[in-house]
Scaffold this active site. Structure first.
Site, short mmCIF file in Angstrom:
data_model
loop_
_atom_site.label_atom_id
_atom_site.label_comp_id
_atom_site.label_asym_id
_atom_site.label_seq_id
_atom_site.Cartn_x
_atom_site.Cartn_y
_atom_site.Cartn_z
N ASP A 10 55.69 57.56 3.63
CA ASP A 10 54.72 58.66 3.63
C ASP A 10 53.55 58.22 2.74
OD1 ASP A 10 53.61 61.28 3.99
OD2 ASP A 10 54.37 61.85 2.03
N SER A 11 52.50 59.05 2.73
CA SER A 11 51.37 58.75 1.85
C SER A 11 51.73 59.00 0.39
CB SER A 11 50.19 59.65 2.23
OG SER A 11 50.57 61.01 2.12
N CYS A 73 55.67 61.16 7.67
CA CYS A 73 54.29 61.57 7.41
C CYS A 73 53.74 62.18 8.69
CB CYS A 73 53.46 60.35 6.99
SG CYS A 73 51.72 60.73 6.75
N GLU A 152 50.77 66.93 -4.85
CA GLU A 152 50.83 65.66 -5.59
C GLU A 152 50.59 65.88 -7.09
OE1 GLU A 152 51.49 62.33 -4.68
OE2 GLU A 152 52.09 63.03 -2.70
N CYS A 186 52.92 68.95 7.91
CA CYS A 186 52.73 67.90 6.90
C CYS A 186 53.99 67.91 6.05
CB CYS A 186 51.50 68.21 6.07
SG CYS A 186 51.39 67.22 4.56
N HIS A 188 54.54 67.21 3.11
CA HIS A 188 54.41 67.73 1.74
C HIS A 188 54.68 69.24 1.67
CE1 HIS A 188 52.35 63.97 0.76
NE2 HIS A 188 52.24 64.34 -0.51
#
Ligand code: DGL
Length: 271
Positions: A10-11, A73, A152, A186, A188
């Protein structure tokens, strides 16, 4: 039986939602995780840049002898899945198809909400996939560019006025439209599930793209006879492209175990 590890990328932190589900379903599997924390967020990038980043992420993971890769992701899955799958000699599983299937199964009123990054929403990958599964279903999509930076930065807790305000602004049109299912497109976003769930209300089913991708990968490995066998505790190793400390702290919080000794920084520009 195949004891090689599963690669997941993932990012940043979001792919841990897939790792958590993989470990729950298949506790004996070894996992190699890569979070591109030096270049997160991916969601506002062009298709060309995303393809370049995704190819580097896969190239780094392929330095290990893996049996499969999970693109944990949403942004890469919606934008570069076809290219990555065509280029890979090992199975690659994305999140779009599994999450679309789950959402189409969940909805009773035929109105599915979709939230994701700008790149994911722009791709219209979910609309295409859901239309193939059930052309009657309506998809209401909303890009939420501020959510990944908030996650994040650890801003995930209910009662945090910033995150509550941002979520309310993004979700209000979907709540007003009466969706009964919401795809967290997403990976996240499940870290914000309590904030999102409280705003949407208990009658709206939340579909986690990361968890659905993990389930699809587990199913694929099971049917192809590629599970690791009856080992009880597989090992997870985590690699990031920026400093380990922020990632270690949030990853340990999310996975509810201290992972700091298993996190290593790498230089992704070398791949
Ligand atoms: N977890 C990524 C996704 O699923 C976040 C993308 C980003 O870095 O913006 O889309």
């Amino acid at each position: 039986m195949d004891q090689r590890p599963i690669g997941v990328f993932d990012s940043g932190l979001g792919g841990l939602t897939a790792v958590a589900e993989l470990t729950r379903l298949l506790p004996g599997e070894d996992i190699i995780y890569f979070g591109d924390t030096g270049r997160v967020p991916y969601g506002g990038r062009s298709r060309e840049t995303l393809l370049k980043y995704a190819r580097q992420d896969v190239a780094f993971l392929r330095t290990f002898d893996l049996k499969a890769i999970v693109i944990a992701c949403g942004t890469v899955s919606t934008t570069a899945m076809e290219e990555l799958a065509a280029e890979s000699p090992i199975p690659i599983v994305g999140v779009v198809e599994p999450a679309a299937r789950q959402a189409a199964q969940c909805t009773k009123n035929g109105k599915i909400g979709l939230i994701g990054t700008q790149a994911s929403i722009r791709s219209r990958a979910y609309e295409r996939c859901i239309a193939r599964i059930n052309p009657e279903v309506q998809v209401l999509a909303q890009a939420c560019p501020l959510l990944v930076p908030l996650v994040e930065n650890g801003r995930i807790h209910p009662g945090d006025v910033v995150v509550e305000t941002v979520c309310a602004e993004y979700l209000q049109p979907l709540r007003e439209a009466g969706v009964d299912t919401l795809v967290l497109g997403c990976t996240h976003y499940p870290l914000l599930a309590s904030v999102i769930g409280r705003f949407m209300g208990p009658e709206v089913a939340l579909v986690s793209a990361g968890a659905e991708g993990a389930r699809a990968a587990a199913g694929l490995l099971r049917t192809s006879g590629a599970l690791a066998g009856d080992r009880t505790a597989g090992h997870c190793r985590y690699f990031v492209s920026d400093s380990v400390s922020g990632f270690s702290q949030l990853a340990s919080l999310f996975l509810q175990r201290d992972v700091s000794a298993a996190v290593t920084q790498i230089d992704i520009s070398l791949y």
